[in-house]
Scaffold this motif. Structure first.
Motif, short mmCIF file in Angstrom:
data_model
loop_
_atom_site.label_atom_id
_atom_site.label_comp_id
_atom_site.label_asym_id
_atom_site.label_seq_id
_atom_site.Cartn_x
_atom_site.Cartn_y
_atom_site.Cartn_z
N UNK A 165 0.81 -1.23 0.00
CA UNK A 165 0.00 0.00 0.00
C UNK A 165 0.84 1.27 0.00
N UNK A 166 1.98 1.23 0.71
CA UNK A 166 2.86 2.42 0.72
C UNK A 166 3.28 2.75 -0.70
N UNK A 167 3.69 1.70 -1.44
CA UNK A 167 4.13 1.92 -2.83
C UNK A 167 2.99 2.41 -3.69
N UNK A 168 1.80 1.86 -3.44
CA UNK A 168 0.66 2.26 -4.27
C UNK A 168 0.37 3.75 -4.08
N UNK A 169 0.69 4.26 -2.88
CA UNK A 169 0.42 5.68 -2.63
C UNK A 169 1.47 6.58 -3.26
N UNK A 170 2.56 5.99 -3.73
CA UNK A 170 3.64 6.82 -4.28
C UNK A 170 3.46 7.10 -5.77
N UNK A 171 2.24 6.96 -6.24
CA UNK A 171 1.98 7.13 -7.68
C UNK A 171 2.49 8.48 -8.19
N UNK A 174 10.09 8.70 -8.61
CA UNK A 174 11.49 8.45 -8.28
C UNK A 174 11.58 7.67 -6.99
N UNK A 175 10.76 8.08 -6.02
CA UNK A 175 10.78 7.36 -4.74
C UNK A 175 10.31 5.92 -4.95
N UNK A 176 9.28 5.75 -5.79
CA UNK A 176 8.74 4.40 -6.02
C UNK A 176 9.80 3.51 -6.66
N UNK A 177 10.53 4.05 -7.63
CA UNK A 177 11.49 3.19 -8.33
C UNK A 177 12.67 2.84 -7.44
N UNK A 178 12.89 3.63 -6.36
CA UNK A 178 13.95 3.24 -5.43
C UNK A 178 13.40 2.29 -4.37
N UNK A 221 3.24 -0.89 -10.31
CA UNK A 221 4.00 -2.09 -10.66
C UNK A 221 4.66 -2.67 -9.42
N UNK A 222 5.33 -1.79 -8.66
CA UNK A 222 6.06 -2.31 -7.50
C UNK A 222 5.11 -2.79 -6.43
N UNK A 223 3.97 -2.12 -6.28
CA UNK A 223 3.00 -2.59 -5.28
C UNK A 223 2.55 -4.00 -5.62
N UNK A 224 2.19 -4.22 -6.90
CA UNK A 224 1.74 -5.57 -7.29
C UNK A 224 2.90 -6.56 -7.18
N UNK A 225 4.09 -6.09 -7.50
CA UNK A 225 5.24 -7.00 -7.47
C UNK A 225 5.45 -7.53 -6.06
N UNK A 226 5.40 -6.63 -5.07
CA UNK A 226 5.58 -7.07 -3.68
C UNK A 226 4.47 -8.04 -3.29
N UNK A 227 3.23 -7.76 -3.73
CA UNK A 227 2.13 -8.67 -3.39
C UNK A 227 2.35 -10.03 -4.04
N UNK A 228 2.87 -10.02 -5.28
CA UNK A 228 3.11 -11.30 -5.97
C UNK A 228 4.13 -12.13 -5.18
N UNK A 229 5.23 -11.48 -4.80
CA UNK A 229 6.26 -12.21 -4.05
C UNK A 229 5.69 -12.70 -2.72
N UNK A 230 4.95 -11.83 -2.02
CA UNK A 230 4.37 -12.23 -0.75
C UNK A 230 3.38 -13.37 -0.92
N UNK A 231 2.57 -13.29 -1.98
CA UNK A 231 1.59 -14.35 -2.24
C UNK A 231 2.27 -15.69 -2.49
N UNK A 232 3.35 -15.65 -3.29
CA UNK A 232 4.04 -16.91 -3.59
C UNK A 232 4.65 -17.50 -2.32
#
Lengths: 664, 211
Positions: A18-24, A28-32, A115-126
């Motif tokens: 959720x933190x990443x999702x709010x960085x829309x 620059x912050x999101x990509x770091x 992208x990063x928000x979903x990516x973290x969820x994907x890793x967490x889900x797996x």
């Protein structure tokens, strides 16, 4: 300790999404932060898995939650650890890779925060799928994984082809989930959904549960004919995500299948046959379809189908070994299948990253538009070649070890004829023949892919202007390349790692293997590694000798494919389809290639045209007719869906009145 | 006293069904809301407590003044037709209202609810309010009219709960009011959005959006 680490890992992923999702608004912050949180989430899980494999033994913890049918249980045993390690390592590496890969999206002004928000969820889900000890929690992880990967596939949704691929994926994954739901409903009949309480109802045919598990988890894994979403979704996703999906996400299907087959108890022989034939079919169909592809990422996606087939061959041999009572075949089959899970995660994610680098630098996935990249992208080229050799099962790389184990399992079945078990020898023959055919075709396919993309001369200006990718994309590829080599040379060390895992699986099926079998088998691995090292030394010495001989002499270089011709053109080179043509033609019964060819006519032929494309047979012949029939059958209901709010309210009211009157 | 209010409620239903101007519909609905708000005061009889009075006043304020004000503003600002534009004509609507009233009395007879109410016709009236509300939702074209339908429906629920539970649990009532408020709020937003998107507030023209 271990459950705490796992919880930390999962919490890191879920809290950062959720933190990443709010960085829309703040790309620059999101990509770091995105790659940083992904890697940070992976570390504790990797530590937990390594501790488990290093002999900490299974551990689990339960917290209460407000949902009925059990608690919030997570745990880690040898099998979970073996799957969690590649999942987390590949996720971390692909996160680092994606940072570089997404730069062009950022330069177009698109935000990568989602992208990063979903990516973290994907890793967490797996991770949750591999460590859940409660069926509801497992399903939660499963769905989070499916939805997050769907949203990641849709990252380039402005392209209609990507949207189509995404929908196919969403439908396929939920067909699988439906079967898994039914399976859990059957297993949880006693009311509790904790894994150690799941059991078949008395007098319930275990075959039905097996079929549900096979279809449900097989859809995710991608067995033929449940594979149709794979060649659509994996090429459509951003390459880092393709690496995660192909490398590790589809393995969760294998994990689930194994985990729940253990609950179903002692396997009858036909389960093993089903897995074995599915494996051989997937392998052959996958590799042949790959041979006929022009799109590099689609080709790799079909190779995932092929390698899932190889894993299934291993598991099928293992199950047959249990049901026929051939200990060596059981042990080696499972060992080979499980080791191939790890190996495939390593080299397939490496290959997808390589393909992604090529795509990023040239802007095309079409093999026939590339060429000559080995001079322009040396590091990518070397990594891709290593991955290609590993996936073909060539020594000294890691694919060789796992395929060797499966071969040994097949031989164990063959030699069981001495013990009068004809079924075992049949299975051994089928597996040996299938594996040999798959291996040969895979070699042809990667010769084609690597040769056409990296060797020769550039066929288009895109390829001619390519440059090497930057460090954030190169580093993960180099790490994976090193892993290919290290696992390939670490045969003796593989024994203590893979042995306990296989033992725990066999114990789960209630089948005990004497230590001797395992010991002999893993001796073969050591021998293979020694031979691999010898091959490496030999190659190195030949190369050293060559440089020593050429040191004080003049060397001249001629254009590639020159053949003494005065002015060769890039169009004179073999294309991918011309290279693969003899083999694809040979297997015309299995894959249907469509050719469009206008023959040159007259003395001075003007324009001619030649093109081939290979649609997926199963999609064309099986799914399209079935789904079209469904559509025709249900299109009558479109009358109800007219978009008038008033009438929708009327439907609700009418339904309520009907209920009221019915109760009067 | 109570029966007079109830009959007035029924009459307001018919006015709503039969009037052709939106602004008069809004006025009628406001009046109906005020009457519904006064119902607990009328049913309580001797057990009139401060709580019931406060509740009644809150309902009156909301239904009699706040919602109509919001709707009037929506009507003013959306600058669309001030006609009701019914799918079902006024005379058939009135006939349907009559039918609904008859059905309500019949239902009341069939259900034999354990009522504690001071009036024997409270339950059928509440049913007829609900039916009218649903009818307005279904048979009227403009979004404003559908909001009115909602309000009438809610009045019915309110009256029904009065009949069955004598003095309404405060929380339930608050919940219903919140529900209402959200419904009107959402409808208001929807009206503005529809209006700004399409220059009209006919919800039926949204059907062009379907895939």
């Amino acid at each position: 300790m271990i459950p705490a680490l796992l919880a930390l890992s999962i919490l890191t992923f879920t809290a950062s999404a959720p933190v990443l999702a709010m960085l829309r608004r703040n790309p620059r912050a999101a990509s770091r932060l995105g790659p940083a949180t992904a890697v940070a989430g992976c570390v504790p899980g990797i530590v937990a898995a390594i501790l488990t494999l290093a002999g900490a033994g299974p551990a689990s913890a339960t917290a209460s939650w407000s949902v009925p049918s059990g608690g919030l249980s997570i745990g880690m045993d040898a099998l979970s650890a073996l799957f969690a390690i590649p999942v987390l390592i590949v996720s971390a590496l692909a996160a680092i890779y994606s940072r570089g890969y997404l730069r062009h999206a950022e330069s177009e002004g698109r935000s990568t925060a989602p992208f990063w928000a979903w990516y973290d969820l994907l890793a967490g889900g797996m991770l949750l799928v591999t460590v859940a000890r409660n069926a509801l929690l497992f399903l939660l992880g499963w769905e989070v994984m499916a939805l997050a990967s769907f949203l990641l596939v849709m990252f380039d949704a402005h392209d209609p082809r990507v949207r189509r691929a995404g929908w196919i994926y969403l439908v396929a994954t939920h067909v699988g989930t439906a079967c898994i739901l039914a399976l859990f409903a059957i297993l949880g009949h006693a009311g509790s959904l904790e894994f150690d309480r799941l059991a078949l109802p008395a007098a319930f045919p275990a075959g039905i549960a097996f079929v549900l598990a096979f279809v449900g988890f097989g859809t995710k894994a991608g067995f033929v004919p449940l594979h149709v979403w794979l060649p659509e979704a994996h090429p459509a996703a951003p390459s880092g995500v393709s690496a995660v999906m192909s490398g590790v996400m589809i393995k969760t299907g294998i994990y689930g299948l194994l985990r729940f087959l253990m609950i179903l108890g002692s396997p009858p022989a036909w389960w093993g046959w089903v897995l074995l034939t599915a494996g051989v079919t997937s392998g052959v169909v996958g590799v042949l379809s790959a041979l006929a592809q022009h799109d590099l990422k689609r080709l790799l996606a079909y190779h995932s189908v092929e390698n899932i087939g190889i894993i299934a061959i291993g598991l099928g041999l293992g199950l047959l070994g249990i049901s026929l009572g051939i200990p060596a075949m059981a042990f080696l089959g499972f060992a080979g299948g499980l080791l191939h899970v790890v190996n495939h995660a390593v080299f397939k994610s490496l290959l997808f990253m390589g393909a992604g680098s090529v795509l990023e630098r040239t802007g095309t996935r079409d093999i026939d538009h590339l060429g000559g990249l080995s001079k322009r992208m040396p590091a990518t080229s070397l990594c891709f070649m290593t991955g290609s050799m590993a996936i073909c099962g060539l020594p000294p790389f890691n694919g060789f070890l796992s395929e060797l184990l499966i071969y040994l399992a097949a031989f164990a079945g063959l030699s069981a004829t001495a013990a009068r078990i004809p079924a075992g020898s049949t299975a051994g023959l089928l597996a040996t023949g299938g594996l040999a055919l798959i291996g040969g075709l895979a070699l042809a396919c990667f010769t084609k892919a690597f040769g056409t993309v990296f060797l020769g001369e550039p066929r288009t200006p895109h390829a001619a202007g390519a440059r090497e990718v930057d460090a954030s994309m190169r580093t993960p590829m180099i790490v994976l390349t090193a892993a290919c080599l290290c696992i390939g040379l670490a045969g003796p060390a593989a024994a203590p790692v893979i042995g306990p895992v296989v033992d725990s699986v066999l114990a789960g099926f209630g089948f005990a293997v004497s230590a001797g079998t395992a010991h002999d088998a893993l001796g073969a691995l050591s021998a293979a590694s020694v031979a691999s090292a010898a091959v490496l030394l030999l190659a190195a010495s030949v190369f050293a000798a060559r440089s020593a001989i050429l040191r004080n002499r003049r060397t001249s270089s001629a254009p590639t494919w020159g053949c003494g011709f005065t002015s060769p053109a890039p169009s004179m080179q073999y294309t991918a389809s011309s290279f693969a043509d003899p083999i694809v033609g040979l297997f015309g019964a299995i894959i249907r290639r469509r050719r469009r060819f206008e023959e040159p006519a007259g003395l001075f032929p003007a324009s001619t045209e030649f093109s081939t494309d290979t649609p997926d047979v199963y999609q064309e012949k099986l799914y399209k007719p079935v789904f079209s029939a469904f559509e025709r059958a249900f299109s009558g209901f479109r009358v109800i869906q007219h978009g008038r709010l008033n009438l929708y309210v009327l439907y609700i009211a009418a339904a309520l009145f009907a209920l009221l009157l019915w109760k009067l | 006293m109570l029966d007079i209010v109830l009959v007035a409620l029924i009459l307001s239903n018919f006015v709503l069904l039969g009037s052709s101007r939106l602004s008069s519909c809004i006025r009628t609905a406001a009046l109906q809301g005020i009457m519904a708000g006064l119902l607990p005061l009328a049913t309580a009889g001797a057990g009139l407590s401060l709580r019931i009075v406060a509740l009644g006043l809150a309902v009156v304020a909301l239904k009699g003044f706040v919602f109509p004000h919001l709707l009037n503003r929506a009507l003013r600002e959306s600058a669309t037709s001030r006609e009701v534009q019914p799918f079902v004509g006024y005379t058939p609507s009135l006939l349907a209202g009559l039918l609904a009233l008859a059905a309500s009395f019949w239902l009341d007879g069939r259900l034999a609810l354990p009522t504690h109410s001071a009036s024997s016709i409270l339950v059928p009236v509440s049913f007829s309010l609900m039916f009218t509300g649903i009818f307005l939702l279904v048979a009227r074209r403009t979004a404003v009219n559908q909001v009115l339908g909602y309000i009438v429906l809610e009045n019915g629920i309110y009256a029904f709960s009065l009949a069955v539970v004598r003095d309404i649990p405060f929380l339930v009532e608050l919940g219903v009011l919140m529900d209402m408020f959200v419904a009107v709020f959402v409808m208001g937003i929807a009206i503005y959005r529809i209006n700004s998107e399409f220059d009209h507030i006919d919800s039926d023209r949204l059907s062009t959006l379907k895939g």
